[in-house]
Design an enzyme around this catalytic site. Structure first.
Site, short mmCIF file in Angstrom:
data_model
loop_
_atom_site.label_atom_id
_atom_site.label_comp_id
_atom_site.label_asym_id
_atom_site.label_seq_id
_atom_site.Cartn_x
_atom_site.Cartn_y
_atom_site.Cartn_z
N HIS A 26 0.80 -1.22 0.00
CA HIS A 26 0.00 0.00 0.00
C HIS A 26 0.84 1.28 0.00
O HIS A 26 2.04 1.25 0.23
CB HIS A 26 -0.95 0.02 1.21
CG HIS A 26 -0.25 -0.24 2.52
ND1 HIS A 26 -0.26 -1.46 3.13
CD2 HIS A 26 0.49 0.57 3.32
CE1 HIS A 26 0.42 -1.39 4.26
NE2 HIS A 26 0.90 -0.17 4.39
N ASP A 77 6.92 -5.20 4.25
CA ASP A 77 5.81 -5.12 5.19
C ASP A 77 4.51 -5.58 4.53
O ASP A 77 4.19 -5.16 3.41
CB ASP A 77 5.65 -3.68 5.68
CG ASP A 77 4.50 -3.51 6.63
OD1 ASP A 77 4.59 -4.00 7.77
OD2 ASP A 77 3.48 -2.90 6.23
N GLU A 88 7.78 -10.03 5.67
CA GLU A 88 7.16 -9.94 7.00
C GLU A 88 5.77 -10.55 6.95
O GLU A 88 4.96 -10.16 6.12
CB GLU A 88 7.09 -8.48 7.44
CG GLU A 88 6.51 -8.26 8.83
CD GLU A 88 5.02 -7.97 8.83
OE1 GLU A 88 4.40 -8.05 9.92
OE2 GLU A 88 4.47 -7.64 7.77
N ILE A 105 -6.70 -8.59 16.59
CA ILE A 105 -7.14 -9.31 17.79
C ILE A 105 -6.18 -10.44 18.15
O ILE A 105 -6.31 -11.04 19.21
CB ILE A 105 -8.56 -9.88 17.60
CG1 ILE A 105 -8.59 -10.89 16.43
CG2 ILE A 105 -9.57 -8.78 17.39
CD1 ILE A 105 -9.90 -11.63 16.30
#
Length: 481
Positions: free
Chosen positions: A87, A193, A234, A336
């Site tokens: 992104h 990333d 990653e 989460i």
């Protein structure tokens, strides 16, 4: 300089001092030879997620310094930079050009168009449910063009982070240009990333899509190799995916070690840790802490579901000031599957347990990465947490140079600096060498590391129940206190 088998510090540019100049000064003054490399977390102009929504990679955020400061850091330490392959910021010049010129923009294919991705009458709810996503809704965002028309773009993460279309030539050109630029400015290792999200394909969950993800990784590795840098993909997921990546001869992360080590120290049992250390690849970077939370998903099937639940419960029980609510939506937690805490506080701010955790990391296969808060045995920063209502900020304290000068005088920090200085200088931890692990009884683990020739053998014997340990190299006692 190239990657070295020496401990890598993970830090933001403004976390160990106000900027890059202060960072280098503090590293040289207080950390000595305990640090061999630096993972400099995103230092580019960014519009969100503490640097992970880059506007571009052309310049250093002026608040931190400039490229000369980065290059100077690279003269002493091998450096890792982040490249957000999935992104780019919606405030970037590329996005704005697309918004202004629409189909006439040279960057119209740079961003992944949600509307064009799906065939007619799709996506269905089943399609959206299938996506491995970070939100409780479809990962899309509206873009309104200057001509008044409206479309939607893929948006996996935060509102500022618009997904790239890695299948397009313009995107690969952007990737190539960026990697070459980073390499020219001191980068030795590029952390990809969120790379597992980069490939989207119909009728998949759009996460680590095979075989396309391998094609993308191969292209990026080739580009990086031409510039003399390596890549570190990653990913937080099941350990078998890390092993697949390792089988393709990439560096990987050991994100399972943090929970395995906590379980071992909470329970006083050595079996899970021993099994994991025997399984782990040598070509990896180990972690106990990072700028994010402590990962839970990474340890599935290394620990049983019951052991994971036990470890999580104990973390909240014995961890100093670790509260379940800090890992919820109330504190803007995005994931989460992570628990927000410093590693020191996860062990109850206990110096003995914490040193043993770092000793385990130093002897584990791979190269240690130590987060800056962890290097200073930092406690949970509840003031920063509450002032920002950002759960991960519990582990993102800003240290002044005066604070650093105080912290390095603590016995635990002195011991850590001695430990990682030893780890960096010993020949026993050769990545071409080997590891042997024994468990003579339930609570005891013996870890031996040796170089390829077998001329240097380091041994750590640790009792996880009574918290005693001894370290020898070639039968000579090594001390850190």
């Amino acid at each position: 300089m190239g990657i070295q088998n020496k401990t890598m510090l993970i830090t933001y540019s403004d976390s160990l001092g106000k900027n890059l100049k202060e960072l280098q000064d503090n590293l040289e003054r207080y950390f000595g030879t305990a640090v061999g490399g630096v993972h400099l977390l995103p230092f580019f102009p960014s519009t969100g997620d503490r640097g992970f929504a880059p506007v571009d990679y052309d310049e250093v955020d002026p608040a931190f310094g400039d490229w000369s400061d980065v290059k100077k850091l690279g003269e002493k330490y091998y450096l890792m930079f982040d490249f957000m392959i999935n992104h780019l910021s919606r405030q970037s010049k590329y996005y704005k050009d697309y918004q202004e010129k629409h189909e006439a923009s040279a960057y119209k294919d740079l961003f992944l168009n949600w509307d064009k991705f799906w065939p007619d009458m799709r996506p269905t709810q089943a399609d959206v449910d299938l996506i491995y996503k970070r939100k409780d809704r479809a990962p899309k965002q509206e873009i309104q063009f200057a001509d008044g028309s409206v479309e939607h773009l893929w948006n996996t993460f935060g509102e500022e982070q618009i997904d790239l279309d890695v299948t397009k030539e313009v995107t690969m050109a952007f990737i190539k240009q960026t990697i070459e630029h980073l390499a020219a400015n001191g980068c030795d290792l590029i952390r990809l990333d969120a790379f597992a999200y980069a490939v989207k394909k119909l009728d998949t969950n759009d996460f680590f899509v095979e075989p396309e993800i391998w094609d993308l990784l191969a292209k990026v590795r080739d580009i990086a190799a031409q510039s003399g840098v390596d890549i570190l993909p990653e990913i937080h997921e099941h350990y078998t995916i890390q092993f697949k990546i390792a089988d393709h001869d990439y560096f990987v992360y050991d994100f399972a070690l943090p929970m395995v080590t906590l379980y071992s120290l909470y329970s006083g049992k050595a079996d899970r840790l021993a099994k994991w250390l025997k399984m782990s690849p040598m070509k990896q970077f180990t972690t106990l802490d990072t700028h994010d939370g402590i990962g839970v998903v990474d340890v599935k099937d290394i620990l049983t579901d019951e052991e994971i639940a036990y470890t999580s419960d104990q973390l909240y029980k014995v961890g100093a000031n670790v509260n379940r609510k800090y890992s919820t939506a109330e504190y803007n937690n995005l994931d989460i599957y992570q628990i927000n805490s410093t590693y020191y506080s996860a062990l109850g701010d206990d110096d003995r347990k914490y040193f043993i955790a770092r000793l385990i990391q130093a002897f584990a296969p791979g190269i240690p990465q130590v987060y800056y808060v962890g290097f200073l045995a930092g406690k949970n920063d509840l003031d920063l947490l509450e002032s920002t209502k950002e759960g991960r900020n519990i582990n993102r304290h800003y240290y002044t140079k005066e604070e650093i000068a105080q912290e390095v005088e603590r016995p635990i920090v002195k011991a850590l600096l001695k430990l990682f200085t030893y780890r960096n200088q010993s020949e026993a931890f050769d990545l071409d060498g080997g590891i042997e692990v024994e468990t003579p009884d339930e609570a005891t683990i013996i870890i031996k590391r040796h170089n390829k020739a077998g001329s240097h053998v380091a041994q750590a014997e640790i009792n996880l129940k009574d918290l005693t340990y001894s370290v020898t190299e070639n039968h000579q006692t090594v001390t850190f206190e």
